[in-house]
Design an enzyme around this catalytic site. Sequence first.
Site, mmCIF file in Angstrom:
data_model
loop_
_atom_site.group_PDB
_atom_site.id
_atom_site.type_symbol
_atom_site.label_atom_id
_atom_site.label_comp_id
_atom_site.label_asym_id
_atom_site.label_seq_id
_atom_site.Cartn_x
_atom_site.Cartn_y
_atom_site.Cartn_z
ATOM 1 C CG ASP A 182 -0.374 0.971 -3.962
ATOM 2 O OD1 ASP A 182 -0.325 1.538 -2.862
ATOM 3 O OD2 ASP A 182 -1.427 0.893 -4.637
ATOM 4 N N GLY A 188 0.841 -1.204 0.000
ATOM 5 C CA GLY A 188 0.000 0.000 0.000
ATOM 6 C C GLY A 188 0.864 1.238 0.000
ATOM 7 N N GLY A 206 -0.193 4.905 -0.930
ATOM 8 C CA GLY A 206 -1.243 5.569 -0.175
ATOM 9 C C GLY A 206 -0.698 6.707 0.673
ATOM 10 C CE1 TYR A 236 -9.814 0.264 7.197
ATOM 11 C CE2 TYR A 236 -10.746 1.308 9.142
ATOM 12 C CZ TYR A 236 -9.683 1.102 8.282
ATOM 13 O OH TYR A 236 -8.484 1.737 8.523
HETATM 14 P P1 NAD Z 1 -4.751 4.837 1.447
HETATM 15 O O1 NAD Z 1 -6.104 4.450 0.961
HETATM 16 O O2 NAD Z 1 -4.233 6.191 1.149
HETATM 17 O O3 NAD Z 1 -3.669 3.772 0.971
HETATM 18 C C1 NAD Z 1 -3.955 2.415 0.824
HETATM 19 C C2 NAD Z 1 -3.126 1.913 -0.339
HETATM 20 O O4 NAD Z 1 -3.400 0.519 -0.503
HETATM 21 C C3 NAD Z 1 -3.488 2.592 -1.675
HETATM 22 O O5 NAD Z 1 -2.338 3.127 -2.282
HETATM 23 C C4 NAD Z 1 -4.093 1.484 -2.501
HETATM 24 O O6 NAD Z 1 -3.810 1.556 -3.892
HETATM 25 C C5 NAD Z 1 -3.450 0.246 -1.875
HETATM 26 N N1 NAD Z 1 -4.255 -0.952 -2.129
HETATM 27 C C6 NAD Z 1 -5.601 -1.069 -2.051
HETATM 28 N N2 NAD Z 1 -5.967 -2.297 -2.403
HETATM 29 C C7 NAD Z 1 -4.835 -2.983 -2.692
HETATM 30 C C8 NAD Z 1 -4.568 -4.293 -3.141
HETATM 31 N N3 NAD Z 1 -5.569 -5.167 -3.378
HETATM 32 N N4 NAD Z 1 -3.292 -4.658 -3.342
HETATM 33 C C9 NAD Z 1 -2.267 -3.773 -3.140
HETATM 34 N N5 NAD Z 1 -2.458 -2.509 -2.732
HETATM 35 C C10 NAD Z 1 -3.734 -2.109 -2.526
HETATM 36 O O7 NAD Z 1 -4.757 4.596 3.022
HETATM 37 P P2 NAD Z 1 -3.738 5.110 4.135
HETATM 38 O O8 NAD Z 1 -4.388 6.234 4.817
HETATM 39 O O9 NAD Z 1 -2.376 5.265 3.568
HETATM 40 O O10 NAD Z 1 -3.785 3.877 5.108
HETATM 41 C C11 NAD Z 1 -2.775 2.891 5.137
HETATM 42 C C12 NAD Z 1 -3.132 1.894 6.215
HETATM 43 O O11 NAD Z 1 -3.321 2.577 7.467
HETATM 44 C C13 NAD Z 1 -4.421 1.140 5.954
HETATM 45 O O12 NAD Z 1 -4.262 -0.184 6.382
HETATM 46 C C14 NAD Z 1 -5.428 1.849 6.827
HETATM 47 O O13 NAD Z 1 -6.468 0.998 7.208
HETATM 48 C C15 NAD Z 1 -4.589 2.260 8.004
HETATM 49 N N6 NAD Z 1 -5.133 3.404 8.729
HETATM 50 C C16 NAD Z 1 -5.282 4.623 8.124
HETATM 51 C C17 NAD Z 1 -5.844 5.673 8.824
HETATM 52 C C18 NAD Z 1 -6.022 7.025 8.205
HETATM 53 O O14 NAD Z 1 -6.700 7.899 8.782
HETATM 54 N N7 NAD Z 1 -5.457 7.300 7.037
HETATM 55 C C19 NAD Z 1 -6.249 5.491 10.150
HETATM 56 C C20 NAD Z 1 -6.115 4.224 10.719
HETATM 57 C C21 NAD Z 1 -5.536 3.195 10.005
HETATM 58 N N1 SER Z 2 -9.252 6.932 9.058
HETATM 59 C C1 SER Z 2 -9.714 5.649 8.683
HETATM 60 C C2 SER Z 2 -11.008 5.699 7.965
HETATM 61 O O1 SER Z 2 -11.686 6.686 8.095
HETATM 62 C C3 SER Z 2 -9.892 4.830 9.924
HETATM 63 O O2 SER Z 2 -8.973 3.865 9.981
HETATM 64 O O3 SER Z 2 -11.352 4.749 7.326
#
Ligand code: NAD
Ligand code: SER
Length: 335
Positions: free
Chosen positions: A30, A6, A9, A148
């Site tokens: 990714d 990922g 992201g 989720y």
């Molecule tokens: P994001 O959506 O920006 O990034 C997720 C990435 O995963 C994307 O680049 C997407 O292309 C990739 N992805 C999706 N499906 C895929 C697949 N099948 N194979 C390979 N790659 C794939 O999310 P983020 O904010 O960078 O979050 C990263 C992690 O942190 C996630 O696990 C998310 O649940 C966790 N998280 C995020 C937040 C937040 O507020 N951003 C909060 C809590 C937890």
């Molecule tokens: N910030 C994330 C969402 O809204 C929580 O993990 O999905």
Amino acid sequence: MILVTGAGGEIGQSLIAALAERGEELLAVDLRPLPNDTAALCAETITADICSAELHAQLRRKPIRTIFHLAAILSSQAEREPELAHRVNVEGTLLLLQTAHYLGKQHRAPVLFLFPSSIAVYGLPSREEKLRVGKVSEEQFLTPMTIYGASKLYCELLGQYYARYYRRLADEVESGWIDFRALRFPGLLSAFTRPTGGTSDYAPEMVHAAAEGKPYDCFVTPDTWLPFMAMPDAIRALLLLATAPAERLRRTAYNVTAFSVSAATIAELVAELFPGAQIQFRPDPRRQAIVDTWPADIDDSAARSDWDWAPEYDLQRTFTEYLAPNIARRYRLDC
Ligand code: NAD
Ligand code: SER
């Protein structure tokens, strides 16, 4: 070698920059091609689905010692496509744990596996109860209402199972090849990327829209409270936990947070920083229902005592020193 899934992201791009600064050799995966500046920091990039057998065959040939498994479908998108979310979030994580276990055995050394979990693992029974209980500790209200949240909670347990119990009965020697560590993040605020698919996205969306001079309809009510954190603190938390001595860790999954704030206060701060910001509150009942079950605040005292976690960005500093200048610069440059 460090594997980041990922990687394209929001967290991935910032994490890759921080790891590259430390001189780490990075392998990025990714579903979509990475932005050029992120790809340039990696020794190798692979564009593939985390569930692809071909990808895992490739990964098993690499000298991977640490994994940051970020690939996931976030909460709002997951509610629209629950089967996809289950496949990516649960099956993708299971496959990667199997690959990590294989790599650990091959190299006869544990593979460190960092997993970003979420406040979505909690499920408060009502909005009233949410406001009444305040800070929630790691063991409370583990009844998520979203696919989720359920997938994150299950993957925490799956990671713990692989780290502690997997194949223990079959072969004592094979257990313990994964050092699994999870963080329960609050909503994250990044100045350099825009969120997609999350339910805490209203906060960063408000700021980015104001900086671009665009009107924004906030999809939750002004009195909606959630915990948040600036992206630099999220990256610090991941790196701190990754380097914490194993003997100090008393848990598999730790809460981490920086500040708790209402949507109304975020809108006020945004209006102060970007005069002329046009923010209206038009709650979306489905997304409101999700955030009403997430805690208003979380207790991160275990992370503070076990691995010296402490955020560097409080609410004011996040907005005035991190978001406002960087976002303003970003959109001026983009124009
Ligand atoms: P994001 O959506 O920006 O990034 C997720 C990435 O995963 C994307 O680049 C997407 O292309 C990739 N992805 C999706 N499906 C895929 C697949 N099948 N194979 C390979 N790659 C794939 O999310 P983020 O904010 O960078 O979050 C990263 C992690 O942190 C996630 O696990 C998310 O649940 C966790 N998280 C995020 C937040 C937040 O507020 N951003 C909060 C809590 C937890
Ligand atoms: N910030 C994330 C969402 O809204 C929580 O993990 O999905």
